[in-house]
Design a protein around this motif. Structure first.
Motif, PDB file in Angstrom:
ATOM      1  N   ALA A 432      26.813 -18.877  -3.417  1.00  0.00           N
ATOM      2  CA  ALA A 432      27.319 -19.349  -4.705  1.00  0.00           C
ATOM      3  C   ALA A 432      28.363 -20.421  -4.437  1.00  0.00           C
ATOM      4  N   CYS A 454      30.579 -17.100  -1.000  1.00  0.00           N
ATOM      5  CA  CYS A 454      31.049 -17.577  -2.296  1.00  0.00           C
ATOM      6  C   CYS A 454      32.147 -18.605  -2.033  1.00  0.00           C
ATOM      7  N   ILE A 460      31.555 -14.340  -8.034  1.00  0.00           N
ATOM      8  CA  ILE A 460      30.510 -13.348  -7.827  1.00  0.00           C
ATOM      9  C   ILE A 460      30.999 -11.982  -8.277  1.00  0.00           C
ATOM     10  N   LEU A 477      34.390 -15.324   1.340  1.00  0.00           N
ATOM     11  CA  LEU A 477      34.910 -16.037   0.182  1.00  0.00           C
ATOM     12  C   LEU A 477      35.940 -17.047   0.657  1.00  0.00           C
ATOM     13  N   ALA A 481      37.379 -19.363  -4.390  1.00  0.00           N
ATOM     14  CA  ALA A 481      36.339 -18.495  -4.950  1.00  0.00           C
ATOM     15  C   ALA A 481      36.981 -17.215  -5.494  1.00  0.00           C
TER      16      ALA A 481
END
Length: 565
Positions: A432, A454, A460, A477, A481
């Motif tokens: 993502a 992410c 997320i 992450l 994020a």
């Protein structure tokens, strides 16, 4: 002879001759008949489910050998899902009386294959009308140019799974379409198998080999029981909502699923139907909240609002605004003199006289690595609220009812939703980025280079996933994020189970992080996290590793046989 005196075995033999619609009608006759029909779950309903050769096991691909809780419920969900694509069919306008006597146009069936009326898929699509069905007989069909889909149709493979292969690149420009029981492969001129930017596409029991599925917002998709082979995957750009259920991703050269860009505000017709499906397994903390309220009233304990009022009164009396009781469900901020690096000038800001007293009482020495002394009251410090007690591990529902932000994240349905999927033996699972939104529920990430990434302001929500056997970090992450990571089983990864860095901020609740070859959780580079009610044990290095301006808030974490945090 009384009908009710017939043996149950005879009733079951009679019901076996009924159609699915007749069984539903019998279930509404009376309570006895309904219980009789529900009791046929392991026999009749299981047989009805497997009469559709394109349907796979309800628990595929993660647990294909386990019996589902109910075959009847699995049959109902599959039938409902196969009808979603055609819910956009226009209804007759009853404003004119003539329309009341007009018959609905029946959908035609077009056969494609050797000896049929059409030899190619392109020819059948040119003759098909709206919501017609195109039946492909066993064989290999190759299109030498891109196929533009302008009419809503249903393309079905006739035969066992794998007998119908379609080499095609399709550009959907119609409101809806459905593909089922096909092996889809990219042609020689394009790596994209299917793409749409406005309509809705549904893929059931298909195998996408070596090509990409591309969905751009406000387009949507529903992908169920599909396989994505080597170099195959799905790419979502600015989607408002898409749903992938029970899919198998294996051997990917990059991330199997990429979610990029913030969801667009425009929504197509399928959004409301997909949102109903996506919310079917979303945790609802309302019931838990009501149960806890009743328990508090019964036991006579103070609810959170009363504890907050007591805390506010204590703050007015001179208490520090950032140090609160455990019963108030807030966290202590502990400043210590032992750190991985020297603090900067901004971090060494001046504090008032009350701060200096409390900071001195909670200074961590170089000799003692245990945190047990933090649970004792310092001399001269009194709290008008409940007494300090050792925090206990809470359930996810309890944590959600105490944290409004986490509750909103857990109930949010936005972007790409992946549920019951298996990611294995590839380079990456889910990525993502650039403000993308992804929701992961009940998936398994095994044998990947990195399970979930992410980055770049993406968000997320991970609930009840298994992340194991990754060469690098299980969940990664960074770059601002955000997300909620709750009730996951993260274990036996090559590096950190959860890696939070470079301004990322996440809420980590009720996870099991164990068996890692490095640390359990790593927070560094201005990373932030709220880590609560987790079990971190059996890792080779630290349970929680904090360095380079990492700033997590840790509470109620159980550490097992590993080095102290």
């Amino acid at each position: 002879m009384d009908v009710c005196s017939l043996p149950v075995e005879l009733f079951r033999a009679i019901l076996a001759y009924l159609s699915l619609a007749d069984l539903g009608r019998c279930g509404t006759v009376c309570r006895a008949w309904r219980e009789l029909i529900l009791g046929l779950d392991k026999t009749l309903w299981r047989q009805l489910f497997w009469r559709r050769p394109e349907w796979r096991h309800p628990s595929w691909p993660i647990r294909p050998h386990e019996e589902p809780p109910s075959w009847r419920e699995a049959l109902r969900k599959n039938l409902q899902a196969t009808r979603i694509w055609s819910l956009h069919a226009p209804e007759l306008d009853p404003s004119s009386c003539l329309h009341l006597f007009r018959r609905r146009k029946e959908c035609r069936l077009w056969h494609v294959g050797a000896g049929c009326e059409h030899k190619t898929l392109r020819g059948a699509l040119g003759a098909a009308g709206a919501y017609d069905r195109v039946l492909l007989h066993p064989g290999v069909y190759e299109e030498q140019a891109e196929v533009v889909l302008k009419v809503p149709v249903e393309v079905i493979g006739n035969g066992k799974f794998g007998e119908v292969t379609l080499l095609v690149s399709i550009d959907q420009q119609c409101p809806t379409a459905r593909f089922c029981n096909l092996v889809l492969m990219p042609p020689w001129f394009s790596p994209v198998i299917y793409k749409t930017s406005s309509g809705h596409v549904q893929l059931d029991s298909c195998n996408l080999e070596g090509g990409q599925l591309q969905i751009r917002g406000p387009g949507t998709c529903l992908v169920r029981f599909c396989s994505f082979g080597r170099a195959g995957g799905a790419s979502f750009q600015g989607v408002s909502l898409s749903l992938l259920e029970n899919c198998d991703f294996s051997g990917s050269n990059a991330s199997s699923v990429t979610v990029e860009g913030a969801p667009v505000l425009d929504r197509n017709w399928a959004w409301k139907h997909l949102s109903v499906l996506a919310r079917s397994s979303t945790p609802n903390p309302t019931a838990a909240e009501e149960g806890n309220r009743k328990e508090e009233r019964t036991n006579g304990t103070n609810p959170p609002c009363v504890a907050a009022a007591q805390e506010e009164e204590w703050m007015k009396k001179g208490g520090h605004k950032r140090r609160r009781c455990w019963e108030c469900r807030e966290d202590f901020v502990v400043k210590g003199s032992c750190s991985e690096s020297e603090p900067s000038e901004e971090e060494d800001g001046a504090c008032d006289e009350g701060d200096s007293l409390l900071v001195g009482a909670y200074t961590l020495s170089h000799d003692h690595h245990s945190l047990a002394h933090l649970l004792t009251k310092p001399q001269g410090w009194s709290c008008s609220g409940p007494s300090m007690e050792t925090p206990g591990i809470r359930t996810l529902q309890q944590e959600l009812q105490l944290d409004q932000e986490a509750s909103l994240l857990a109930s949010s349905i936005q972007g790409c939703v992946l549920r019951g999927c298996l990611f294995r033996d590839g380079k990456g699972g889910v990525l993502a980025c650039n403000g993308g939104r992804a929701r992961l529920e009940g998936n398994a990430f095994r044998g990947l280079h990195c399970g979930v990434r992410c980055v770049q302001n993406a968000r997320i929500v991970m609930l009840r996933n298994e992340v194991c056997g990754c060469w690098a970090s299980g969940v990664f992450l960074r770059l601002s994020a955000q997300g909620l990571i709750a009730e996951n089983d993260i274990h036996t990864n090559g590096e950190a189970g959860l890696d939070i860095r470079k301004g990322a901020n996440s809420i980590v609740l009720c996870n099991r992080i164990h068996g890692g070859l490095r640390s359990g959780i790593v927070v560094l580079g201005n990373g932030k996290a709220s880590i609560r009610s987790n079990k971190i044990y059996g890792n080779k290095e630290a349970g929680i590793y904090i360095l380079y301006k990492g700033n997590p808030v840790v509470r109620a974490v159980v550490f097992g046989s590993c080095h102290p945090a």
